[in-house]
Scaffold this active site. Structure first.
Site, PDB file in Angstrom:
ATOM      1  N   GLY A  52       0.832  -1.198   0.000  1.00  0.00           N
ATOM      2  CA  GLY A  52       0.000   0.000   0.000  1.00  0.00           C
ATOM      3  C   GLY A  52       0.862   1.242   0.000  1.00  0.00           C
ATOM      4  N   SER A  53       1.800   1.314  -0.949  1.00  0.00           N
ATOM      5  CA  SER A  53       2.896   2.282  -0.906  1.00  0.00           C
ATOM      6  C   SER A  53       2.652   3.591  -1.629  1.00  0.00           C
ATOM      7  CB  SER A  53       4.150   1.638  -1.521  1.00  0.00           C
ATOM      8  OG  SER A  53       3.905   1.275  -2.877  1.00  0.00           O
ATOM      9  N   ALA A 116      -2.808  -6.551  -4.080  1.00  0.00           N
ATOM     10  CA  ALA A 116      -2.030  -7.060  -2.946  1.00  0.00           C
ATOM     11  C   ALA A 116      -2.758  -8.194  -2.231  1.00  0.00           C
ATOM     12  CB  ALA A 116      -1.741  -5.927  -1.962  1.00  0.00           C
ATOM     13  N   TYR A 243     -16.418   5.645  13.370  1.00  0.00           N
ATOM     14  CA  TYR A 243     -15.107   5.073  13.052  1.00  0.00           C
ATOM     15  C   TYR A 243     -14.727   3.975  14.042  1.00  0.00           C
ATOM     16  CZ  TYR A 243     -10.527   4.655  10.993  1.00  0.00           C
ATOM     17  OH  TYR A 243      -9.435   4.150  10.355  1.00  0.00           O
ATOM     18  N   LYS A 252     -10.279  -2.735  12.749  1.00  0.00           N
ATOM     19  CA  LYS A 252      -9.033  -2.339  13.415  1.00  0.00           C
ATOM     20  C   LYS A 252      -8.780  -3.195  14.660  1.00  0.00           C
ATOM     21  CE  LYS A 252      -8.113   0.942  10.511  1.00  0.00           C
ATOM     22  NZ  LYS A 252      -7.038   0.755   9.497  1.00  0.00           N
TER      23      LYS A 252
END
Length: 415
Positions: A52-53, A116, A243, A252
């Site tokens: 994820g660059s 990915a 979130y 998360k």
């Protein structure tokens, strides 16, 4: 080579084009803003994989890794090429610019474009580590934000959603009309239904991160002391319902649980570590899609001004901890915390006060709207200082190939 004068085309915070010269300059500015520089001979430096660059914190991890830690290795992202009618995505141009910086710094960083989540990409990366980088990987940074993921085992596709859990959430949000005039609105988001939570966790949780580790470990490619970090966010109580306490928050939590599992496994296998890194707020392409985040970030900037810590400086601190240049400091959940400047009690109290007072009439005096608007535009290469946007610019910039160390083909006038 197609050259044209580019002006931004967008619907709200979603831009339909990007500016190559602006993206190039943005990456150069990130490089300059990153503190310090690794003093390593050409061809040396640890071998790292950044997944994820090309955007947000993943881009910051790549730039900071090159400058602060002297990394070489592989960077993976998923971007769209330019066509006869459209520019490439901004991440395509940022990747080309990052490749130029890596070449100039003498760092062998290979940039791969593709999914990915797929096993094919994992095998391609493993082959490169084996054949080009001596069969040893020292670091892996995982920074993926995606709407969908196809499970390589089942072929099923999961879709992530941004929803609260348990009940609907009503919150303030910030929007701009076509003339850039700000408006504070209230929006309601319905609660997660059916398997929304499970689907979001399957996309944004730790499953794919763990699969990467499994695949590379199965090939015997993890070096002694290998360390990996997945990038995460907690954020303010003001945005928690949509979130951290919502579907993304559930993902998360899964990511952090995966870190603890991987940490135990890697410790036994190679004396390694796995952590999550909780970063502070920033304007990113993914964050602008979350209701309330635009308003919160603009207000946070209004409180802190230049005291906001940019992503590249945060990621420089992460590299210091991963490499041992600074002590590894973890919270009670085993997380590196790079967000303490944002979540300080006095800062959050000041932002909360402004949040309560925020209306369309008052927002200009409470939030740094000029900064926020410019930050959104800069994500796509517009409003970057020093770029002449009246000049034609080449849009068909090539992707940097694994064996190509060519300079940028962009031709823009930089003031």
């Amino acid at each position: 080579m197609s050259e044209r004068v580019l002006t931004p085309r967008h619907r709200g915070f979603l831009f339909l084009n990007s500016h190559p010269a602006g993206c190039e300059r943005l990456v150069a500015d990130m490089w300059q803003a990153c503190p310090g520089s690794a003093e390593l001979p050409e061809g040396a430096g640890p071998v790292a994989l950044i997944i994820g660059s090309s955007a947000g914190y993943g881009l910051a991890a790549t730039v900071a890794g090159l400058k602060r830690a002297g990394i070489r290795g592989i960077a993976v992202s998923y971007e769209k090429a330019p066509t006869g009618r459209r520019t490439a995505t901004a991440g395509w141009y940022r990747t080309a610019a990052t490749a130029d910086i890596a070449r100039a710094a003498g760092r062998d960083l290979v940039f791969l474009n593709g999914d990915a989540f797929s096993d094919a990409m994992k095998d391609r990366v493993a082959d490169l580590i084996e054949q080009r980088f001596g069969g040893r990987l020292d670091y892996l940074v995982y920074s993926v934000a995606a709407p969908r993921r196809t499970d390589p085992d089942t072929g099923g596709t999961y879709a992530s959603v941004l929803k609260p859990i348990g009940r609907a959430n009503r919150t303030k949000t910030l929007v701009f009309d076509d003339q850039g005039v700000p408006e504070v609105r209230e929006v309601e988001t319905g609660p997660a239904e059916g398997d929304d939570v499970e689907q979001t966790v399957a996309v944004m949780g730790g499953a794919d991160w763990e699969r990467w580790i499994d695949r590379l470990a199965g090939r015997g490619l993890l070096g002694e002391g290998f360390a990996t970090a997945a990038l995460s966010y907690i954020g303010s109580p003001l945005t928690a319902a949509i979130y951290r306490q919502g579907t993304i928050g559930a993902a998360k939590v899964h990511l952090e649980a995966t870190a603890r599992t991987l940490d135990e496994r890697l410790g036994k296998a190679v004396g390694g570590r796995a952590v999550t890194s909780v970063n502070g707020a920033a304007v990113t392409q993914s964050s602008t899609a979350v209701p309330g985040i635009a308003l919160y970030t603009g207000l946070l900037r209004g409180v802190l001004g230049a005291g906001m810590v940019p992503p590249v400086r945060q990621l420089a601190a992460l590299w210091d901890q991963l490499t041992g240049a600074a002590p590894l400091v973890l919270d009670d959940e085993g997380r590196i915390r790079l967000d303490t400047w944002e979540l300080a009690e006095d800062v959050q109290a000041a932002v909360a006060e402004r949040w309560e007072a925020a209306t369309t009439d008052t927002i200009a005096g409470l939030a740094d709207l000029d900064w926020f608007r410019a930050e959104v535009r800069r994500l796509y290469g517009f409003s970057v200082p020093g770029v002449d946007y009246s000049a034609a610019v080449a849009t068909d910039v090539p992707w940097p190939g694994p064996g190509v160390w060519s300079g940028s083909l962009m031709r823009a006038r930089i003031r």
